[in-house]
Scaffold this active site. Structure first.
Site: not given
Ligand SMILES: [Zn+2]
Length: 399
Positions: A289, A336, A367, A338, A94, A341
């Site tokens: 963002d 999920c 996550h 990830c 930025d 998880c």
């Molecule tokens: Zn997750």
């Protein structure tokens, strides 16, 4: 010359949503995309390896804060931001102009940007010192670190961003507050326009540069700013500043701006709640963002998909510190994929959180970032398949 390019692959028939790809010298960004924020050259609690494993395509770092510490000259000497933070994808910086708001009016009136671009986000009435002095030629900042005064103008901002070696930079601007009146917002907009031209003159030509549309929530100012900024040869257009008093105002502001823009990429600064993403993609925004995913993670909030009970009402979150998760063997979100998880239970995460174990922050951030990236992937898939509005309705339950 910079090697920046933006291609639109698909435009949604039922809305302004569009599917595209931004090409930079450090790789591509598939749009629409949510850009995780790395204020001080780190997406908090994660490192470059984590970002790579998560498949993060792009991050956004903060010019003002990195100029303050460790110093942009230092980062340049150490090989630039990519090498410094161990991330080899595209990096956006930025301009430092947002701090005109966050360290100035925002600080004085206790308005913060996340969930509080709007005055309703005010947490307390207590006033704090305004750390900025804004002049027509630039902005004076009183350091939050040591109290000394520093001056930033378009030339300085371009030099700092060049030293940081980011791929996409922002023109120097003044971000106004939702509490600024018409007169003030108009003056600030005139300054931003002058600084936009200077930024184009001074910027490092190997970097792509976005101009920033200002004008607060005043229709004629937003339209003037849109016309002026998009008349300049910027590589992309960012939308900054106050977006009104509530989310509906924000949607209106976008309606004033986006239809006047051409096919250059459009970035909405500092917005990133789940419903905002859908509403703004629908209105033609390509990239966002926001610090939200990692910030809310640090307070115990982890995202939940609609299939697992997430809704507009609970802001697609659960708070992991709740005693009801003490013996919960399930992952945060059974949908999920990830690494958190796949390996850990809600009970374990709750245990780490209440024990103030640092591992919690990393696992929860993994996550939340994964969740946002997957959401964007699904949104891109839905635009490709001509069913973006159906996906939006499914998430926001507006059938
Ligand atoms: Zn997750």
């Amino acid at each position: 010359m910079n090697s920046f390019e933006f291609k639109i692959h698909e435009k949604d028939r039922g809305s302004r949503a569009r599917l595209g790809i931004i090409r930079t010298r450090h790789g591509n960004i598939e749009t629409p995309y949510f850009v995780p924020v790395a204020t001080l050259a780190t997406v908090r609690s994660l490192d470059g390896y984590d970002l790579h494993t998560l498949g993060v395509q792009c991050t956004l770092a903060n010019t003002y804060h990195l100029h303050s510490k460790p110093g942009d000259e230092t980062i340049r000497m150490l090989g630039g931001l990519h090498r410094f933070m161990g991330f080899d994808g595209p990096i956006i910086t930025d301009s430092g102009g947002f701090q005109a708001f966050s360290l100035g009016f925002g600080r004085e009136h206790n308005i913060n940007k996340v969930g509080g671009v709007f005055p309703e986000g005010r947490t307390t009435e207590e006033k704090r010192e305004n750390l900025t002095r804004i002049k027509d030629n630039g902005i004076y900042f009183k350091s939050i670190y040591d109290g000394t005064w520093h001056f930033l103008d378009a030339c300085q901002s371009m030099k700092i961003q060049s030293n940081l070696c980011s791929d996409i930079i922002m023109a120097f601007d003044e971000c106004t507050s939702p509490l600024s009146d018409f007169e003030y917002t108009m003056k600030a907009m005139a300054r931003t326009h002058e600084w936009a031209k200077q930024s184009l003159d001074y910027h490092d030509k190997s970097q792509a540069i976005y101009g920033i549309v200002q004008g607060g929530w005043f229709e004629d100012l937003r339209q003037k700013s849109t016309e002026f900024i998009s008349s300049l040869p910027f590589d992309g257009i960012a939308i900054g500043g106050s977006l009104g008093n509530c989310k509906r105002d924000m949607h209106e502001v976008l309606e004033w701006i986006v239809p006047k823009l051409d096919d250059r990429p459009r970035h909405l600064l500092g917005i990133g709640e789940i419903d905002d993403i859908f509403e703004c993609v629908q209105r033609g925004i390509d990239t966002f963002d926001c610090v939200s995913p990692t910030r809310i993670a640090r307070r115990g909030n982890v995202y939940l998909s609609p299939e697992s009970g997430g809704s507009l009402e609970n802001k697609f979150r659960i708070n992991i510190k709740s005693p009801k998760f003490r013996e919960d063997k399930n992952p945060i979100d059974s949908q999920c994929q990830c690494s958190t998880c796949r390996q850990y239970s809600r009970a374990y995460l709750r245990h780490l959180y209440v024990s103030k174990e640092l591992t919690y922050f990393r696992l929860a951030s993994i996550h939340n970032i994964h969740f946002m990236l997957k959401l964007m992937e699904d949104i891109r898939g839905s635009i490709r398949g001509g069913e973006f509005l159906e996906l939006k309705d499914r998430w926001l339950e507006k059938n």
